[in-house]
Design a protein around this motif. Structure first.
Motif, PDB file in Angstrom:
ATOM      1  N   LEU A  76       0.829  -1.207   0.000  1.00  0.00           N
ATOM      2  CA  LEU A  76       0.000   0.000   0.000  1.00  0.00           C
ATOM      3  C   LEU A  76       0.863   1.257   0.000  1.00  0.00           C
ATOM      4  CD1 LEU A  76      -2.631   1.517   0.082  1.00  0.00           C
ATOM      5  CD2 LEU A  76      -2.750   1.114   2.553  1.00  0.00           C
ATOM      6  N   ILE A  77       1.926   1.257   0.782  1.00  0.00           N
ATOM      7  CA  ILE A  77       2.818   2.415   0.835  1.00  0.00           C
ATOM      8  C   ILE A  77       3.366   2.741  -0.553  1.00  0.00           C
ATOM      9  CG2 ILE A  77       5.060   3.219   1.672  1.00  0.00           C
ATOM     10  CD1 ILE A  77       4.430   1.791   4.320  1.00  0.00           C
ATOM     11  N   ASP A  78       3.732   1.712  -1.313  1.00  0.00           N
ATOM     12  CA  ASP A  78       4.271   1.929  -2.659  1.00  0.00           C
ATOM     13  C   ASP A  78       3.228   2.584  -3.570  1.00  0.00           C
ATOM     14  OD1 ASP A  78       6.690   0.886  -1.926  1.00  0.00           O
ATOM     15  OD2 ASP A  78       6.337  -1.091  -2.806  1.00  0.00           O
ATOM     16  N   GLU A 114      10.316   8.442   0.671  1.00  0.00           N
ATOM     17  CA  GLU A 114      10.799   7.109   1.009  1.00  0.00           C
ATOM     18  C   GLU A 114       9.687   6.347   1.731  1.00  0.00           C
ATOM     19  OE1 GLU A 114      14.430   7.215   3.221  1.00  0.00           O
ATOM     20  OE2 GLU A 114      15.234   8.901   2.058  1.00  0.00           O
ATOM     21  N   ARG A 115       9.755   5.024   1.665  1.00  0.00           N
ATOM     22  CA  ARG A 115       8.750   4.211   2.349  1.00  0.00           C
ATOM     23  C   ARG A 115       8.643   4.572   3.828  1.00  0.00           C
ATOM     24  NH1 ARG A 115       9.987  -1.938   0.156  1.00  0.00           N
ATOM     25  NH2 ARG A 115       8.725  -1.850  -1.776  1.00  0.00           N
ATOM     26  N   PRO A 120       8.247  13.588   6.778  1.00  0.00           N
ATOM     27  CA  PRO A 120       9.562  13.586   6.118  1.00  0.00           C
ATOM     28  C   PRO A 120      10.697  13.518   7.134  1.00  0.00           C
ATOM     29  CG  PRO A 120       8.139  15.303   5.198  1.00  0.00           C
ATOM     30  CD  PRO A 120       7.460  14.789   6.429  1.00  0.00           C
ATOM     31  N   LYS A 121      11.797  12.925   6.741  1.00  0.00           N
ATOM     32  CA  LYS A 121      12.929  12.794   7.653  1.00  0.00           C
ATOM     33  C   LYS A 121      13.589  14.131   7.967  1.00  0.00           C
ATOM     34  CE  LYS A 121      13.945   7.992   6.514  1.00  0.00           C
ATOM     35  NZ  LYS A 121      14.922   7.026   5.958  1.00  0.00           N
ATOM     36  N   GLU A 122      13.351  15.135   7.104  1.00  0.00           N
ATOM     37  CA  GLU A 122      13.946  16.449   7.358  1.00  0.00           C
ATOM     38  C   GLU A 122      13.246  17.220   8.464  1.00  0.00           C
ATOM     39  OE1 GLU A 122      14.257  16.187   2.749  1.00  0.00           O
ATOM     40  OE2 GLU A 122      13.203  15.147   4.373  1.00  0.00           O
TER      41      GLU A 122
END
Length: 409
Positions: free
Chosen positions: A81-83, A98-99, A264-266
């Motif tokens: 689902l994430i994709d 990103e996943r 987001p990782k940021e």
């Protein structure tokens, strides 16, 4: 002895929609046999589509076999689902994710309420006004909102009015805020923000180290190609914004529950000592501890939304609701009512008649036209003098409601 979280005691006696339910039930008791048309609470009426139902049946059948049975799934969601989310909702708009930045959940309401778990109690809060009540109430529960004042505002919340006089476009506040809630397309006003206006807020957040919590639950209803569907279409937003999305109104999942949050990782926040901490890591830890993941069957259903058949079927449902919105807006405007929204969102924001209060107009509409709306003041002080109507009803009900309101007016 056990002590309660006393912040809960600060909340008004009941939730907005509970108050509406009480009034409607009273009407039904005192007026037996009267046929009510409900255009208030934003629940959907169209059934799940064939592609979604087929996927759910297949997933249920998988649960009957030892070889394909699924138990606990990943708290963050299944990759299948994430994709699809990344491919269809973001990559198609030039947004790379990103996943590990996508978290599947049981709905945007849960996530917008729970996100406060990873944020300190003494952050300052900013909200557009009117606003979805969950944003305010969840912060009251977390101890961030202060005290409720006589004017209906909370002492530690910065209210940013969105009214007809400023075309429902929120203006940058003079006072700096730590956390800002934005919901576009907007619930309850049905209005939107252009890329230029949204960019102002991203720039403000970057300049003031403000975290934006962006609720995009209704983005699938946008008709204007110039209106952004995601805050990440704005440069720099990955550094300052968390985004929430939902399958509830888009695909009729209000009863089976599925949504997702992008962290987001940021995006970071600070400790008191000034250390920057990744909110992606904190949210992942929160979900892993407090959430067991959305069901496999539901996630397979959500995956089917992105199939060619699913996309076609979902578009038909959205077109159905947006046609309802057009019928309602044209009908109300034809009798002289001022109506906002309804062009890129399934909500209509209606100015009350003759300066009536929101609740007075609600009562008159209920008792004299037998139509149920939602009082605008329930969404915040700037909602006074308005009523929210939704386009999620059946076509026949929308047409009949317009006839009743025209006759009543």
């Amino acid at each position: 002895m056990a002590l309660v979280n006393e912040h809960f005691l600060k909340l008004p006696g009941s939730y907005l929609f509970s108050d509406i339910a009480k009034k409607v039930n009273t009407f039904k008791v005192t007026h037996p046999g009267k046929d009510l048309i409900r255009l208030g609470i934003g629940d959907v009426t169209q059934p799940l589509t064939p592609a979604v139902i087929k996927a759910m049946h297949v997933a249920v059948d998988e649960m009957t076999s030892k070889d394909t049975f699924r138990g606990y799934g990943p708290e963050q969601g299944y990759d299948f689902l994430i994709d699809e989310v990344i491919k269809h909702d973001f990559a198609s708009r030039g947004i790379q994710l990103e996943r590990s930045e996508v978290f599947i959940s049981d709905g945007a309401k849960s996530d917008t309420g729970n996100i406060g778990d990873i944020l300190r109690h003494d952050n300052t809060i900013g909200v557009t006004d009117p606003i979805y009540p969950v944003y305010i109430d969840s912060n009251v529960m977390g101890g961030r909102s202060g005290e409720l004042q006589e004017d209906g505002k909370w002492s530690n919340v910065v209210y940013i009015p969105c009214i007809s006089e400023n075309d429902f476009i929120p203006q940058i506040p003079e006072k700096r805020i730590d956390i800002l809630y934005l919901c576009y397309p907007n619930n309850p006003t049905g209005t939107t923000l252009s890329k230029a206006e949204l960019k102002k807020w991203v720039n403000y957040a970057l300049a003031n180290d403000t975290l934006i919590l962006f609720d995009a639950a209704y983005e699938a209803y946008i008709q204007d190609p110039e209106i952004p569907h995601s805050i990440y279409e704005i440069k720099g937003a990955r550094k300052c914004a968390i985004e929430f999305k939902s399958f509830s109104k888009t695909a009729g999942f209000t009863g089976i529950r599925c949504g997702y949050t992008i962290v987001p990782k940021e995006v970071t926040a600070a400790t008191l000592s000034g250390e920057r901490v990744s909110l992606n890591k904190l949210w992942n830890r929160r979900q892993s501890t407090k959430f067991n993941g959305t069901s496999y069957i539901t996630q397979r259903a959500a995956q089917a939304v992105y199939s060619p058949e699913g996309q076609k079927e979902i578009k038909e449902i959205i077109d159905y609701y947006m046609t309802n919105a057009r019928i309602m807006k044209e009908g109300l405007e034809s009798i002289g009512l001022q109506v906002y929204g309804g062009d890129n969102a399934p909500y209509l924001w209606v100015k009350t008649l003759d300066g009536l209060s929101s609740w007075k107009f609600f009562d008159q509409l209920l008792y004299e036209a037998n139509v149920v709306g939602t009082p605008g003041v329930g969404f915040g002080p700037s909602g006074e003098g308005y009523l929210r109507l939704t386009a999620f009803g059946n076509r026949e009900d929308c047409l009949e409601a317009m006839k009743r309101i025209k006759k009543w007016i």
